[in-house]
Structures are given as C-alpha cells and as structure tokens.
Design an enzyme around this catalytic site. Structure first.
Site, PDB file in Angstrom:
ATOM      1  N   HIS A  64       0.872  -1.180   0.000  1.00 16.86           N
ATOM      2  CA  HIS A  64       0.000   0.000   0.000  1.00 16.86           C
ATOM      3  C   HIS A  64       0.906   1.226   0.000  1.00 16.86           C
ATOM      4  O   HIS A  64       1.931   1.261   0.686  1.00 16.86           O
ATOM      5  CB  HIS A  64      -0.924   0.010   1.234  1.00 16.86           C
ATOM      6  CG  HIS A  64      -2.147  -0.841   1.062  1.00 16.86           C
ATOM      7  ND1 HIS A  64      -2.816  -1.424   2.112  1.00 16.86           N
ATOM      8  CD2 HIS A  64      -2.823  -1.200  -0.066  1.00 16.86           C
ATOM      9  CE1 HIS A  64      -3.859  -2.101   1.640  1.00 16.86           C
ATOM     10  NE2 HIS A  64      -3.878  -1.986   0.329  1.00 16.86           N
ATOM     11  N   ASP A  66       1.026   4.116   1.257  1.00 15.69           N
ATOM     12  CA  ASP A  66       1.445   4.851   2.464  1.00 15.69           C
ATOM     13  C   ASP A  66       2.598   4.161   3.190  1.00 15.69           C
ATOM     14  O   ASP A  66       3.094   4.676   4.189  1.00 15.69           O
ATOM     15  CB  ASP A  66       0.255   5.091   3.408  1.00 15.69           C
ATOM     16  CG  ASP A  66      -0.478   3.832   3.809  1.00 15.69           C
ATOM     17  OD1 ASP A  66      -0.619   2.928   2.958  1.00 15.69           O
ATOM     18  OD2 ASP A  66      -0.930   3.740   4.969  1.00 15.69           O
TER      19      ASP A  66
HETATM   20 ZN    ZN Z   1      -1.310   1.796   5.851  1.00 13.69          ZN
HETATM   21 ZN    ZN Z   2      -2.312  -1.065   4.251  1.00 13.86          ZN
END
Ligand code: ZN
Ligand code: ZN
Length: 308
Positions: A64, A66
């Site tokens: 992901h 982030d």
């Molecule tokens: Zn995250």
């Molecule tokens: Zn995540």
C-alpha cells in the site's frame, strides 16, 4: 548500548498537515533499520537529523502506497550522495520489479548495490541475523499480503569486572574466554570462578512492528513478551465496523493485543486523518492496557535494559 525507535510518520493512508505516513527508524547497537518508507520519509530523516546513509536495512511491510511510496526518492538521494555500501531490502514480491522498472525508464543506475529479500511465508521466519540481532518477519491480516517484523537482540556476553581483572593481573588474552563464561586459573594455581570475575548481562531486548492489521489469534504468539510493540490503531472503537471492513485495528483492540501478548509498552500508530486529537485513541487503548504511548513524529523511545 542503544536500542531505540524514532517515529518518522504515523498517519494512515494520507498525510495530514501535522502527520506523515508510515516510517520509523530503529537503531540497535550501530545497526539502522527503516521500517516502512511512506512518501516523504527522506524529508523526515532530514528534519530529525538522521544520516540516511547509515541505514543498513529497509523492511517494507506491504505494497500500500502509504508504506513504500517514499522508497524511490530515498534510494535516488542515497545514490546522488554517492552511497557505495550495499542496502538490504526486505519486501513483498513485486517491489523489486517496481523499482527496476522505474530505474530502467529513467535510464538510472544506482551508485550502490541492493540485495532484495522477498517474504515467502506468513509463518514466523528469521530473515536475517548478525552477531548482535535476529530479525523475524510474520504475516499480518490485512487487505493485501502484509508482514510484521520482530527485532530481537542476542544475549550479550557477560560483563567483565575491571577491578577483579586488575587485582588478579589477568592478561588481556584471557578476557575473551572469561566473557564467554569460562573460569580462570592464575599463575599460582588459584581457580577463580567466572561468577567472581563477571556480572550478568542484561536481558536481550525486543521490538515488534505491526503496521496494518486486524487482530488475529496467531499474532499473540508472534509478538509474545516483546519489550515494545508498535501497533495499528487506525480507529477508535466506536468505528470498529470500519476497522473490520478495512482490515485495520481499533486502539482498544491494540490494547487487547498488548495485554494478551504480555508486552511491556504499546506505541499506537497508523492513525486515521479524521483524528485531530489523538488522546481519545490513547484512552481507548488504556481501557485494556496501561502502558500506552501515542507515536509522535520525531520522538524516540529507548528500550530499557533489565536484569533477571
Ligand atoms: Zn497503511
Ligand atoms: Zn495497508
């Protein structure tokens, strides 16, 4: 004899005006680990005075954005600063291809080698060790494959008592054996027991990083008894359905995990941007576990030495 964790970012999904996305620097006895590398991580390293070339190991929990979108920028800067030292990157399958494509399309060659090590099991697995630490990965429960990390210090050698060494005029060449627990016999035949020449080392310290996960039973075994646990606390328990549907944890659930796993300290992180005041998340976790801190960017937690 440092073992410390510095938070570089603890926001989930999107950065806010006061919080960066996931990244943290862990320093253990001269080894530097970066756990996750969200966008802007290299700026956070600069802000908090961390020399990025010191980093030896980067562990990416999952793909992901982030948690890894800052990696290309960080590697690029390391290269512009003419890094030569090899970098070890522990990551899910696919990250190496993403980085290689990026380098290929920009006609770039990094100034240093990268050794990629992909996770290949969700079971607890030792993925690296040297003479002072062991690094483990274990599968978390998230929307996409995701791993947590446990960093375990190895038992230190016994501490040699300087005054006893001087008193008995023990030569330097004998110190190594004494540190490893051997007795020593003086030139005149006097047996000196190791316990009289050394003191006990402190207990090995341990740290676990659980970035994005919902609670699950095996997690307790994976992180049992660690000194400090960093855990997903994306939501307050009044949004427990949202936590479940997004495969995250509430702060209260993080507290339950910390309590069941018998950890000494819990650091909450990965906060939803909806929370301006994080104290309500701290109180939510505190209903289950007393020793709770909120991850604050630029703050460092030192793991204390304890003795039996
Ligand atoms: Zn995250
Ligand atoms: Zn995540």
């Amino acid at each position: 004899m440092s073992f410390e964790v510095t938070i570089l970012g603890a926001s989930s999904a999107t950065p806010t005006s006061t919080r960066n996305v996931s990244a943290q620097l862990v320093h253990l006895l001269g080894r530097f680990f970066l756990f996750d590398c969200g966008e802007g991580t290299q700026i956070q390293l600069r802000r908090f005075g961390v020399k990025m070339q010191k980093i030896n190991y980067i562990c990416i929990s999952h793909l992901h954005g982030d948690h890894y979108l800052g990696l290309m920028g960080l590697l690029s800067t390391m290269s512009l600063l003419n890094r030569k030292k090899e970098l070890l990157i522990f990551a899910p399958k696919g990250l190496e291809s993403i980085l290689n494509l990026h380098l290929k399309l920009s006609y770039s060659v990094l100034s240093f080698p990268i050794n990629f090590i992909e996770f290949n099991t969700s079971k607890m697995k030792k993925i690296f060790e040297d003479d002072v630490f062991e690094l483990f990965s274990f599968g978390l429960r998230h929307r996409i494959p995701c791993w947590g990390f446990k960093l375990l210090e190895k038992q230190r050698p016994r501490h040699v008592l300087k005054d006893m060494i001087e008193k008995h005029k023990i030569p330097y060449s004998a110190i190594h054996a004494i540190k490893s627990g051997k007795n020593y016999t003086t030139e005149c035949g006097q047996l000196l027991r190791n316990e009289s020449l050394t003191s006990k080392p402190y207990k090995p310290r341990s740290y676990a990083y659980c970035s994005d996960t919902m609670p699950f039973d095996n997690l307790i075994d994976f992180i049992f008894d660690v000194d400090v646990l960093y855990h997903d606390a994306t939501f307050h328990s009044n949004l427990s359905e949202k936590a479940k549907s997004t495969f995250h944890s509430t702060a209260k659930q993080a507290g339950i995990v910390a309590s069941k796993a018998n950890v000494k300290k819990l650091i909450l992180g990965h906060f939803s941007s909806r929370y301006k005041n994080l104290d309500i998340l701290k109180q939510d976790a505190k209903s289950e576990f007393e020793n709770v801190d909120i991850a604050k960017e630029g703050e460092t937690w030192k793991l204390q030495k304890t003795y039996d």
